[in-house]
Write a protein that holds these residues in place. Structure first.
Motif, short mmCIF file in Angstrom:
data_model
loop_
_atom_site.label_atom_id
_atom_site.label_comp_id
_atom_site.label_asym_id
_atom_site.label_seq_id
_atom_site.Cartn_x
_atom_site.Cartn_y
_atom_site.Cartn_z
N ASP A 1 -55.23 84.63 61.19
CA ASP A 1 -55.76 83.26 61.18
C ASP A 1 -54.64 82.22 61.26
O ASP A 1 -53.91 82.19 62.25
CB ASP A 1 -56.67 83.04 59.98
CG ASP A 1 -57.66 81.91 60.26
OD1 ASP A 1 -58.26 81.91 61.36
OD2 ASP A 1 -57.83 81.03 59.41
N VAL B 1 -66.79 83.97 59.20
CA VAL B 1 -66.19 83.43 57.97
C VAL B 1 -66.67 84.22 56.76
O VAL B 1 -65.89 84.53 55.85
CB VAL B 1 -66.52 81.93 57.82
CG1 VAL B 1 -66.02 81.41 56.48
CG2 VAL B 1 -65.91 81.13 58.97
N ASP C 1 -61.00 84.36 61.32
CA ASP C 1 -62.29 83.68 61.45
C ASP C 1 -62.14 82.24 61.94
O ASP C 1 -63.12 81.50 62.01
CB ASP C 1 -63.04 83.70 60.12
CG ASP C 1 -62.19 83.17 58.96
OD1 ASP C 1 -61.26 82.38 59.21
OD2 ASP C 1 -62.46 83.56 57.81
N ASP D 1 -61.00 79.63 60.58
CA ASP D 1 -61.36 78.55 59.65
C ASP D 1 -60.16 77.73 59.20
O ASP D 1 -60.32 76.68 58.58
CB ASP D 1 -62.11 79.10 58.44
CG ASP D 1 -61.22 79.91 57.51
OD1 ASP D 1 -60.16 80.39 57.96
OD2 ASP D 1 -61.60 80.08 56.33
N SER D 2 -58.93 78.20 59.51
CA SER D 2 -57.76 77.45 59.06
C SER D 2 -56.71 77.26 60.15
O SER D 2 -55.78 76.48 59.97
CB SER D 2 -57.12 78.13 57.83
OG SER D 2 -56.78 79.47 58.12
#
Length: 242
Positions: A65, A107, A84, A86-87
């Motif tokens: 990630d 996520v 995922d 998300d960051s």
């Protein structure tokens, strides 16, 4: 090599199998271990020059990630992305990878992106796995990364912004600088025992476990020898202490 020009990058072969070593004349074979692998993970990492040689020695590099952002800050384009999303912030740069190299997960899942990256490498028979990043930030993430060393699928080394962490269950000698801060922990929380040579406060068959450790010792020379009597040990070498 893992320092690439993005325009050259897509021609690199996919890592989807590993070499096999045949035993005698039988048709059976066992998997040979591959070489060094690097995982860039989210969080604060070391200066690029500190891990340049480690990255160049790697056969494969994986970004977990937002570890992608850390890798790019070091002018590295990882071979694979696992996460995922998300960051990660460099979504545009991620387009340098083909779809086969981008492994997008939901996520909501049972494993962290770093755990998934380790599993990916273990399945391809990489055992010498080095983590880069993961310093600072949330303490739960830090504890989760530290817990990886107590598992069957574990990293061999970890570089954060402040320290170099080494897992060993055998005798080990490492270079350091006079005055550098050293700490020793049980890698699993189970009992371990170590003897050192080259530390200010020498450990002699010193017992380590979940509540006993050696914190903030100091190197008195340019190398420290560690004898592991039993168990597994985490050696933490702080490079901000000088």
């Amino acid at each position: 090599m893992s320092l690439y020009n993005i325009s050259e990058y897509k021609n690199r072969p996919l890592v989807n199998s590993y070499p096999l070593e045949k035993k005698g004349k039988k048709s059976d074979s066992i998997a040979m271990e591959n070489g060094r692998a690097v995982i860039f993970t989210g969080g604060l990492g070391p200066k690029a020059d500190r891990v340049k040689a480690v990255i160049e020695e790697a056969e494969i590099t994986v970004a977990a990630d937002s570890g992608w952002d850390l890798a790019v800050s070091m002018d590295v384009v990882p071979d694979y992305y696992i996460g995922d999303m998300d960051s990660i912030t460099d979504h545009e740069g991620l387009k340098a990878l083909t779809d086969e190299r981008r492994m997008i997960h939901p996520v909501d899942k049972d494993y962290s992106d770093t755990e998934l990256s380790i599993k990916f490498l273990e399945e391809r028979n990489y055992r010498d796995i080095v983590l880069i990043g993961g310093g600072g930030g949330r303490i739960d993430h830090l504890l989760a990364l530290t817990s990886l060393f107590s598992r069957t699928e574990k990293p061999a080394e970890w570089y954060t912004a402040a320290e170099h962490i080494i897992y060993t269950d055998e005798n080990f000698t490492f270079p350091c600088k006079t005055g550098q801060t050293l700490s020793f922990f049980s890698a699993t929380g189970d009992k371990a025992s170590v003897t050192t040579r080259g530390a200010k406060w020498e450990l002699n068959d010193f017992k380590l476990d979940a509540v006993n450790y050696s914190l903030s010792n100091t190197a008195v020379g340019t190398r420290v020898e560690v004898k592991v009597h039993f168990g597994a040990v985490l050696i933490m070498i702080n490079y901000l202490s000088l």
